[in-house]
Every structure is written in structure tokens, then in C-alpha cells.
Design a protein around this motif. Structure first.
Motif, PDB file in Angstrom:
ATOM      1  N   ALA A  91       0.822  -1.205   0.000  1.00  0.00           N
ATOM      2  CA  ALA A  91       0.000   0.000   0.000  1.00  0.00           C
ATOM      3  C   ALA A  91       0.861   1.262   0.000  1.00  0.00           C
ATOM      4  O   ALA A  91       0.532   2.252  -0.659  1.00  0.00           O
ATOM      5  CB  ALA A  91      -0.939  -0.010   1.208  1.00  0.00           C
ATOM      6  N   LEU A  92       1.970   1.205   0.729  1.00  0.00           N
ATOM      7  CA  LEU A  92       2.852   2.380   0.813  1.00  0.00           C
ATOM      8  C   LEU A  92       3.644   2.591  -0.470  1.00  0.00           C
ATOM      9  O   LEU A  92       3.800   3.726  -0.946  1.00  0.00           O
ATOM     10  CB  LEU A  92       3.818   2.219   1.993  1.00  0.00           C
ATOM     11  CG  LEU A  92       3.231   2.397   3.397  1.00  0.00           C
ATOM     12  CD1 LEU A  92       4.274   2.045   4.452  1.00  0.00           C
ATOM     13  CD2 LEU A  92       2.730   3.829   3.606  1.00  0.00           C
ATOM     14  N   GLU A  98       0.028  -4.942 -12.996  1.00  0.00           N
ATOM     15  CA  GLU A  98      -0.011  -6.391 -13.225  1.00  0.00           C
ATOM     16  C   GLU A  98      -0.420  -7.132 -11.960  1.00  0.00           C
ATOM     17  O   GLU A  98      -1.254  -8.047 -11.997  1.00  0.00           O
ATOM     18  CB  GLU A  98       1.357  -6.890 -13.701  1.00  0.00           C
ATOM     19  CG  GLU A  98       1.398  -8.385 -13.968  1.00  0.00           C
ATOM     20  CD  GLU A  98       2.766  -8.880 -14.394  1.00  0.00           C
ATOM     21  OE1 GLU A  98       2.905 -10.084 -14.651  1.00  0.00           O
ATOM     22  OE2 GLU A  98       3.699  -8.046 -14.463  1.00  0.00           O
ATOM     23  N   LEU A  99       0.168  -6.735 -10.820  1.00  0.00           N
ATOM     24  CA  LEU A  99      -0.167  -7.395  -9.558  1.00  0.00           C
ATOM     25  C   LEU A  99      -1.634  -7.162  -9.198  1.00  0.00           C
ATOM     26  O   LEU A  99      -2.335  -8.094  -8.789  1.00  0.00           O
ATOM     27  CB  LEU A  99       0.735  -6.889  -8.432  1.00  0.00           C
ATOM     28  CG  LEU A  99       0.422  -7.429  -7.029  1.00  0.00           C
ATOM     29  CD1 LEU A  99       0.564  -8.953  -7.004  1.00  0.00           C
ATOM     30  CD2 LEU A  99       1.333  -6.795  -5.989  1.00  0.00           C
ATOM     31  N   LEU A 100      -2.089  -5.929  -9.345  1.00  0.00           N
ATOM     32  CA  LEU A 100      -3.490  -5.634  -9.040  1.00  0.00           C
ATOM     33  C   LEU A 100      -4.427  -6.462  -9.925  1.00  0.00           C
ATOM     34  O   LEU A 100      -5.465  -6.948  -9.462  1.00  0.00           O
ATOM     35  CB  LEU A 100      -3.760  -4.146  -9.207  1.00  0.00           C
ATOM     36  CG  LEU A 100      -3.164  -3.229  -8.136  1.00  0.00           C
ATOM     37  CD1 LEU A 100      -3.338  -1.766  -8.529  1.00  0.00           C
ATOM     38  CD2 LEU A 100      -3.802  -3.494  -6.768  1.00  0.00           C
ATOM     39  N   THR A 191      -8.778  -3.376  -2.059  1.00  0.00           N
ATOM     40  CA  THR A 191      -9.176  -1.969  -2.117  1.00  0.00           C
ATOM     41  C   THR A 191      -8.236  -1.096  -1.294  1.00  0.00           C
ATOM     42  O   THR A 191      -7.825  -0.011  -1.730  1.00  0.00           O
ATOM     43  CB  THR A 191     -10.623  -1.799  -1.601  1.00  0.00           C
ATOM     44  OG1 THR A 191     -11.516  -2.535  -2.442  1.00  0.00           O
ATOM     45  CG2 THR A 191     -11.032  -0.330  -1.596  1.00  0.00           C
ATOM     46  N   ALA A 192      -7.867  -1.575  -0.091  1.00  0.00           N
ATOM     47  CA  ALA A 192      -6.965  -0.809   0.774  1.00  0.00           C
ATOM     48  C   ALA A 192      -5.588  -0.653   0.131  1.00  0.00           C
ATOM     49  O   ALA A 192      -4.972   0.421   0.179  1.00  0.00           O
ATOM     50  CB  ALA A 192      -6.845  -1.492   2.133  1.00  0.00           C
ATOM     51  N   ILE A 193      -5.076  -1.728  -0.481  1.00  0.00           N
ATOM     52  CA  ILE A 193      -3.773  -1.665  -1.140  1.00  0.00           C
ATOM     53  C   ILE A 193      -3.828  -0.702  -2.323  1.00  0.00           C
ATOM     54  O   ILE A 193      -2.957   0.154  -2.493  1.00  0.00           O
ATOM     55  CB  ILE A 193      -3.334  -3.071  -1.602  1.00  0.00           C
ATOM     56  CG1 ILE A 193      -2.984  -3.938  -0.386  1.00  0.00           C
ATOM     57  CG2 ILE A 193      -2.139  -2.986  -2.554  1.00  0.00           C
ATOM     58  CD1 ILE A 193      -2.732  -5.396  -0.726  1.00  0.00           C
ATOM     59  N   GLU A 194      -4.858  -0.835  -3.135  1.00  0.00           N
ATOM     60  CA  GLU A 194      -4.982   0.002  -4.328  1.00  0.00           C
ATOM     61  C   GLU A 194      -5.146   1.474  -3.955  1.00  0.00           C
ATOM     62  O   GLU A 194      -4.671   2.365  -4.677  1.00  0.00           O
ATOM     63  CB  GLU A 194      -6.171  -0.460  -5.162  1.00  0.00           C
ATOM     64  CG  GLU A 194      -6.251   0.175  -6.531  1.00  0.00           C
ATOM     65  CD  GLU A 194      -7.303  -0.480  -7.407  1.00  0.00           C
ATOM     66  OE1 GLU A 194      -7.231  -0.305  -8.634  1.00  0.00           O
ATOM     67  OE2 GLU A 194      -8.199  -1.173  -6.863  1.00  0.00           O
ATOM     68  N   SER A 195      -5.771   1.731  -2.789  1.00  0.00           N
ATOM     69  CA  SER A 195      -6.009   3.109  -2.347  1.00  0.00           C
ATOM     70  C   SER A 195      -4.869   3.672  -1.516  1.00  0.00           C
ATOM     71  O   SER A 195      -4.928   4.827  -1.082  1.00  0.00           O
ATOM     72  CB  SER A 195      -7.308   3.168  -1.535  1.00  0.00           C
ATOM     73  OG  SER A 195      -8.402   2.678  -2.277  1.00  0.00           O
ATOM     74  N   ALA A 201      -4.869  -1.896   5.352  1.00  0.00           N
ATOM     75  CA  ALA A 201      -4.438  -3.144   4.722  1.00  0.00           C
ATOM     76  C   ALA A 201      -3.816  -4.092   5.743  1.00  0.00           C
ATOM     77  O   ALA A 201      -4.106  -5.291   5.767  1.00  0.00           O
ATOM     78  CB  ALA A 201      -3.436  -2.848   3.606  1.00  0.00           C
ATOM     79  N   GLU A 202      -2.984  -3.540   6.604  1.00  0.00           N
ATOM     80  CA  GLU A 202      -2.329  -4.370   7.624  1.00  0.00           C
ATOM     81  C   GLU A 202      -3.348  -4.916   8.613  1.00  0.00           C
ATOM     82  O   GLU A 202      -3.333  -6.109   8.949  1.00  0.00           O
ATOM     83  CB  GLU A 202      -1.266  -3.555   8.357  1.00  0.00           C
ATOM     84  CG  GLU A 202      -0.512  -4.356   9.413  1.00  0.00           C
ATOM     85  CD  GLU A 202       0.616  -3.577  10.050  1.00  0.00           C
ATOM     86  OE1 GLU A 202       1.355  -4.171  10.857  1.00  0.00           O
ATOM     87  OE2 GLU A 202       0.765  -2.370   9.742  1.00  0.00           O
ATOM     88  N   ASN A 203      -4.240  -4.070   9.102  1.00  0.00           N
ATOM     89  CA  ASN A 203      -5.219  -4.504  10.098  1.00  0.00           C
ATOM     90  C   ASN A 203      -6.209  -5.518   9.525  1.00  0.00           C
ATOM     91  O   ASN A 203      -6.661  -6.426  10.233  1.00  0.00           O
ATOM     92  CB  ASN A 203      -5.975  -3.297  10.655  1.00  0.00           C
ATOM     93  CG  ASN A 203      -5.097  -2.435  11.539  1.00  0.00           C
ATOM     94  OD1 ASN A 203      -4.154  -2.928  12.155  1.00  0.00           O
ATOM     95  ND2 ASN A 203      -5.383  -1.145  11.598  1.00  0.00           N
TER      96      ASN A 203
END
Length: 240
Positions: A91-92, A98-100, A191-195, A201-203
Motif C-alpha cells: 500500500a505504501l 499487473e499485480l493488481l 481496495t486498501a492496497i490500491e487506495s 491493509a495491515e489490520n
């Protein structure tokens, strides 16, 4: 190559319960069951002991290690924390297109599995394979080799790996509810990673692990937190 293949086969036998906790592992017997010579078996056993699946037994032999419910829970929560760090890093740093796309293919496959509002044994197999691929993509995308190796060590503990589904004599409807909820978490993680929502994302990964804890049954969870966890324990389970 043969040693690696032999290791994979023996590891699978242990995780499937074909070799029971505490059972003495004999080179000749394993070689006969696998239809190979004793040499690759002899080479594979020390490596599996280093992984933690076997323990020394006798002069030069090994036995299958017995894991307690508490150890299974600890490994599961450790894996969740490590994968949460991987999701945070993604996320950071930003996931590639490609991964998404690959993660979203997993989401689409899961959606297809649940579209009929019921789940069969074959669907569980498909879900487990998709789930393992989803988790592997998160680790690969984070590109943190040490973290990935630590997750691999956790995954040798029974009931811990993403490819493992465990339901303690629960109904098919209950299994569906657990897996459907877990897949909704997959959607939220992507969604959290993409945003770029690193904390979320971690939680979400930590919460995702607790869903797997619940799937193994209240009695298993209870024993994992009490003194009873000190003794070896087997529960009815399905390993996919």
C-alpha cells in the motif's frame, strides 16, 4: 530434483495426517510407500527436521512433531502479522498494475465460487487454491525475501497455511458463511492496497487470520488459550 520432490511428498503426508503426530518415520517404509530408493528419503528427513516438521527420535531416526493448539494459533497470528506487513508495504510503495490485475482475478474467481450461495467439496478445493494464490501474490508483490521465508516457516504448522481449510464438524452452511466472509475481506484488502491505505491493509490481514481461527471451532480456540494446549491434539479437519 528428486530430493526436493521427495521432501514435498513427505511434507504433504505429514500435513494431511497420513503420518501421525509422534509416529516414527522409517526410511525403508517411506521409500516403499513413495516407490523410490532410500537415498532421497534419507536426504529429505534432516531438511524436514530443520523446517520443524520432524524431531530426532532414537539414535539416528526421526518422528513426526506433534503441534499443540496453542502453537497452531501462534503460527497463524504470526503469519497474519507478517502478511499484514507485506500488505502495508504494498500500500505504501504502490502495487503494479499487473499485480493488481492478478489479485482481482482471484477476487473474480472467488465471486464465481460463491455465486450460488452454497459451497461443495469441489468449491472448497477451488477456494483453497485461490486463497493460497492470493496470499502468495501479496508476499511476492512486497518483495521482502526474509519476510517470505518467515511466513513459509509458519506455514509448516498444521492449520496455518492459506491452502488449509479446517472445519471442526461444522455444517456446510457454516463453512459457506466463514469462507464467504473471508472472501469479502479479500476484496477489502485489495481496495486498501490500491487506495494506499497502509494501516487498513495491515489490520485487515490480522482480522482475516481471526476468521481462520474461528473456522477451526470454538473448542480448538478455547484449548489454545488454556493449559490443555500443552498436550498434542488432533481435530477433525480437511486439508485441501
Amino acid at each position: 530434483m528428486q530430493q526436493t520432490t521427495t521432501m514435498l511428498h513427505i511434507r504433504e503426508m505429514i500435513l494431511r495426517g497420513e503420518l501421525a503426530p509422534g509416529e516414527r518415520v522409517r526410511e525403508a517404509d517411506l521409500a516403499a510407500r513413495l516407490g523410490i530408493s532410500r537415498t532421497p528419503v534419507r536426504q529429505a528427513l534432516p531438511a524436514l527436521a530443520q523446517e520443524g516438521l520432524l524431531v530426532p527420535s532414537g539414535a539416528r531416526g526421526y518422528a513426526v512433531r506433534a503441534f499443540s493448539p496453542r502453537e497452531c494459533m501462534e503460527a497463524l497470528h504470526l503469519r497474519a502479522a507478517l502478511e499484514g506487513l507485506a500488505a502495508r508495504a504494498l500500500a505504501l510503495n504502490g502495487a503494479t498494475e499487473e499485480l493488481l490485475a492478478q489479485l482481482k482475478e482471484c477476487l473474480a474467481e472467488g465471486d464465481e465460487i460463491f455465486k450460488d450461495q452454497e459451497i461443495s467439496d469441489e468449491d472448497e478445493v477451488r477456494y483453497a487454491e485461490m486463497n493460497a494464490r492470493f496470499h502468495a501474490l501479496i508476499l511476492e508483490g512486497a518483495d521482502m525475501p526474509l519476510l517470505s521465508s518467515l511466513v513459509s516457516r509458519c506455514n509448516v504448522v498444521p492449520f496455518t497455511a492459506p491452502l488449509v481449510l479446517a472445519f471442526d464438524a461444522q455444517s456446510r452452511k457454516t463453512a459457506f458463511n466463514f469462507l464467504f466472509y473471508a472472501h469479502r475481506q479479500h476484496h477489502a484488502i485489495v481496495t486498501a492496497i490500491e487506495s494506499g491505505q497502509a494501516d487498513r491493509a495491515e489490520n485487515l490481514f490480522r482480522e482475516h487470520a481471526y476468521t481462520q481461527v474461528q473456522s477451526q471451532g470454538a473448542e480448538f480456540e478455547k484449548e489454545a488459550g488454556l493449559g490443555a494446549a500443552k498436550r498434542p491434539h488432533r481435530i477433525t479437519h480437511r486439508i485441501i
